[in-house]
Design an enzyme around this catalytic site. Structure first.
Site, PDB file in Angstrom:
ATOM      1  N   TYR A 131      -6.173  17.204  -6.599  1.00 40.99           N
ATOM      2  CA  TYR A 131      -5.611  16.279  -7.584  1.00 40.99           C
ATOM      3  C   TYR A 131      -4.746  17.023  -8.592  1.00 40.99           C
ATOM      4  O   TYR A 131      -3.618  16.611  -8.886  1.00 40.99           O
ATOM      5  CB  TYR A 131      -6.727  15.528  -8.309  1.00 40.99           C
ATOM      6  CG  TYR A 131      -6.208  14.595  -9.379  1.00 40.99           C
ATOM      7  CD1 TYR A 131      -5.531  13.440  -9.029  1.00 40.99           C
ATOM      8  CD2 TYR A 131      -6.391  14.878 -10.737  1.00 40.99           C
ATOM      9  CE1 TYR A 131      -5.037  12.580 -10.002  1.00 40.99           C
ATOM     10  CE2 TYR A 131      -5.907  14.032 -11.711  1.00 40.99           C
ATOM     11  CZ  TYR A 131      -5.223  12.881 -11.347  1.00 40.99           C
ATOM     12  OH  TYR A 131      -4.725  12.036 -12.308  1.00 40.99           O
ATOM     13  N   ASP A 177       0.859  -1.180   0.000  1.00 39.08           N
ATOM     14  CA  ASP A 177       0.000   0.000   0.000  1.00 39.08           C
ATOM     15  C   ASP A 177       0.894   1.229   0.000  1.00 39.08           C
ATOM     16  O   ASP A 177       1.531   1.541   1.019  1.00 39.08           O
ATOM     17  CB  ASP A 177      -0.896  -0.018   1.239  1.00 39.08           C
ATOM     18  CG  ASP A 177      -1.829   1.188   1.310  1.00 39.08           C
ATOM     19  OD1 ASP A 177      -1.786   2.044   0.403  1.00 39.08           O
ATOM     20  OD2 ASP A 177      -2.591   1.269   2.298  1.00 39.08           O
TER      21      ASP A 177
END
Length: 263
Positions: free
Chosen positions: A153, A63
């Site tokens: 983003y 992860d």
């Protein structure tokens, strides 16, 4: 190296763009280290690649939003046998700045910025020592746009663009190739995960992941450090860089510009 084949490490390899990179690199003579969170998907892809291409395919379930996951992948790169790194892992946590889910924002920045930076740094160290290697960092066409709901983003991908361009300057003369890849809308599940849908985009704006990857690999062959696959004329990018230079030369002076002087 294994069996005389260079080894590529691909993050986000379990689906979409990362899976396409893994398939293309395996077919063109690379062994693989496949990185993503879903071990089951990675194992299935590794088995497929071993059967169809005879490539060695190592699975690294990690992860990249967690320090332990990043440490694991950095440790693997630090072994010094990675000849090709694809920093593909990333996701979008969208929302207007005043309404942002700060936990989602933090998680996104850890993957899009921190993980990419640390993996890039590790790869640059080992590849520079060997005087060979390739790093591909995935950006986004939204770096050229400003729109409500995309500040987090878009900013994360502006970081990727700036970081990678600095890497390119530092890689000069080292034998290491660094590519900035700027996709537009790609036909993967990225958009659904981000709360959008491919159906919301005109078909002429949506590229298939295989086409993106082929363009990236072809750009490397052509020595194009920046690959914007759907851009018809690379001189448009050159003009963008030239416009930056015009601003940069006057960004630091001893006095404010005349328009800021009092009457």
């Amino acid at each position: 190296m294994s069996n005389g084949r260079p080894r590529a490490l691909v993050t986000g390899a379990s689906a979409g763009i990362g899976k396409s990179y893994a398939e293309h690199l395996a077919r063109t003579g690379h062994d693989l280290v496949l990185v993503a969170r879903r071990a089951d998907r990675l194992e299935a892809l590794a088995a497929e690649l071993r059967d169809t291409t005879q490539a060695e395919a190592e699975v690294l379930a990690a992860d990249l939003g967690a320090d332990a996951g990043v440490d694991m992948v950095v440790g693997r790169i630090d072994k010094g046998d990675i000849a090709f790194l694809v920093n593909n892992a990333g996701f979008a946590a969208r929302g207007k700045v005043a309404e942002l889910d700060t936990q989602a924002l933090d998680a996104m920045l850890r993957v899009n910025i921190i993980a990419l930076s640390r993996l890039s740094a590790s790869a640059m160290r080992s590849m520079t020592a060997l005087r060979r290697g390739t790093i591909v960092n995935l950006c986004s066409g939204t770096v050229f746009m400003q729109m409500p709901g995309n500040a987090g983003y878009g900013a994360s991908k502006n970081y990727v663009m700036a970081f990678t361009r600095h890497m390119q300057a530092e890689a000069q003369g080292t034998g290491v190739r660094v590519q900035l890849l700027v996709p537009g809308v790609i036909a993967t599940d990225f958009h659904e995960i981000a709360g959008n849908a491919l159906e919301n985009f005109p078909p002429e704006r949506v590229m298939q992941p295989d086409d993106l990857v082929v363009a990236s690999l072809r750009a490397l062959e052509m020595n194009e450090p920046v690959c914007i696959p759907s851009l018809p004329d690379i001189r448009n990018w050159d003009n963008y860089v030239a416009a930056e230079a015009l601003v940069a030369k006057d960004a630091s002076r001893d006095k404010p510009a005349p328009r800021y002087h009092g009457a």
